[in-house]
Write a protein that holds these residues in place. Structure first.
Motif, short mmCIF file in Angstrom:
data_model
loop_
_atom_site.label_atom_id
_atom_site.label_comp_id
_atom_site.label_asym_id
_atom_site.label_seq_id
_atom_site.Cartn_x
_atom_site.Cartn_y
_atom_site.Cartn_z
N GLY A 190 0.78 -1.23 0.00
CA GLY A 190 0.00 0.00 0.00
C GLY A 190 0.81 1.28 0.00
O GLY A 190 0.25 2.37 -0.06
N ARG A 208 3.03 4.29 -1.47
CA ARG A 208 2.85 4.92 -2.78
C ARG A 208 4.05 5.70 -3.28
O ARG A 208 4.18 5.92 -4.47
N ASP A 248 -5.24 12.52 -3.42
CA ASP A 248 -4.42 11.39 -2.97
C ASP A 248 -2.94 11.56 -3.31
O ASP A 248 -2.07 11.08 -2.59
N GLU A 249 -2.65 12.22 -4.41
CA GLU A 249 -1.25 12.36 -4.86
C GLU A 249 -0.49 13.45 -4.10
O GLU A 249 0.72 13.62 -4.29
N GLY A 290 -2.94 9.77 -0.12
CA GLY A 290 -3.53 8.46 -0.42
C GLY A 290 -2.92 7.36 0.43
O GLY A 290 -3.63 6.46 0.91
N GLN A 291 -1.61 7.43 0.63
CA GLN A 291 -0.95 6.41 1.45
C GLN A 291 -1.38 6.50 2.91
O GLN A 291 -1.69 5.46 3.53
N THR A 312 -4.86 5.14 3.67
CA THR A 312 -5.05 3.68 3.64
C THR A 312 -4.15 2.93 4.61
O THR A 312 -4.49 1.84 5.04
#
Lengths: 226, 226
Positions: A173, A175, B161-162, B180-181, B184
């Motif tokens: 997960g 990124r 998310d980026e 995003g990381q 999650t």
């Protein structure tokens, strides 16, 4: 413009890059099964897709490059050493792709496969399977060569510590990483010389890739025969 | 220009940002003991330092802001709710600092302390102790309030998310994450509602900070009384 998309089936990251003014763009490592997701993102952002770029001939998923070429007119780009006849252009080390006022530069990084190519955009590296977060691509099939992979990663490590790493996959997960982080935390590379890295890679004893028998022949046709 | 510097003693990240053309720049969260390191980096990059910015009144290290103001003429900036009389400007939510053609925007993110402020530059968030990689700042002293911290983090989670996360600390060598990381993977936040987050924070039972008795009074003078 920058988007990072994730395939939950194969843990593959696909990247969309575009010039904010002209909306000319590039997609990196599209997945054939997610063709509609990628087309939707391209349309939603208003991107005029110039190129679909693969970091290498994937063994774990079928590329969406051929389908996206048919749908958008984008040119299919692969690394020079992939020697893929389905590509519109084989890109060599140091060569560039322009989209609007933005530039993507190819960096030949063989080792996971012969044709592995990383790409630089601004202060970001798209490393495919050459350098993963806390890991790297395997070297036990597809012309894998752990010594060559070590040398390729050292080329990437010559970039500034702040250079961002956007990998081709992550199975936990995560990124994003940076050169500084991988130099100090990657267990296969931190404080490891070439021989120590090769010893680690040669003792991984990994399972046979579940999609390779379907993915490899399909990817030799840019995914169109899948 | 962008540099990420690390203090091995307190695991503090200091950031240098500058306009590539005019070389006007900003430093975020300098550490007093590393004044010479920071001055060297500023000179090496040719940065004309406009502002030294603290994300909050730190309890774990003494700020280098006052010393850098004396050495460079930079203005000392802290969040509005820090109410620090040693600051040249208390910056409120949504207000900006410009350096050349670059802009840094303040985002009030109380919770770890009342005055905690995150800053956005381009697609990067400097989150101080509000949001750490896989963690967040503690809320058991210095006006800590776990409910307010949850609300502040949700404001950060509203970014794409980026969006890159550059934290104030990392105790495991990690350097960068993304919204995003953290959405999650952050174990205190992923799939946690406000009450669950507060329960986690209120049961951490952390040790007394080793530098707090020296750092807090010193930081009320922008580090000059240390």
């Amino acid at each position: 413009m920058f988007r990072q998309l994730f395939d939950t089936d194969t843990s593959t990251y696909t990247y969309l890059l575009a010039d904010a003014l002209t909306h000319e763009g590039i997609i990196i490592d599209p997945v054939k099964e997610l063709h509609e997701r990628d087309l939707s993102a391209i349309r939603e952002l208003g991107i005029e897709l110039r190129y679909t770029v693969d970091t290498h001939v994937h063994a774990d998923h079928v590329t969406g490059s051929g389908s996206l070429r048919e749908a958008t007119g984008a040119k299919v780009i692969t690394g020079a050493a992939t020697d893929l006849i389905c590509s519109d252009r084989l890109i060599a080390d140091g060569e560039t792709l322009t989209f609007g006022n933005e530039v993507l530069t190819a960096i030949a990084t063989p080792g996971h496969t012969d044709g592995c190519t990383s790409y630089r955009w601004r202060d970001r590296l798209f490393t495919g399977d050459t350098l993963l977060i806390n890991a790297c691509g395997r070297t036990d099939f597809q012309q894998g060569d752990s010594g060559r992979l070590y040398d390729s990663i050292q080329r990437l490590f010559a970039f500034a510590d702040e250079t961002l790493i956007f990998p081709g996959h992550d199975y936990a997960g995560r990124r994003v990483s940076s050169i500084g982080q991988e130099k100090t935390l990657n267990p296969r590379l931190a404080d490891k010389d070439r021989q120590a890295f090769m010893d680690i890679m040669n003792s991984l004893d990994l399972p046979y890739p579940r999609h390779i028998d379907r993915a490899l022949p399909a990817n030799l046709t840019c995914g169109l025969a899948a």
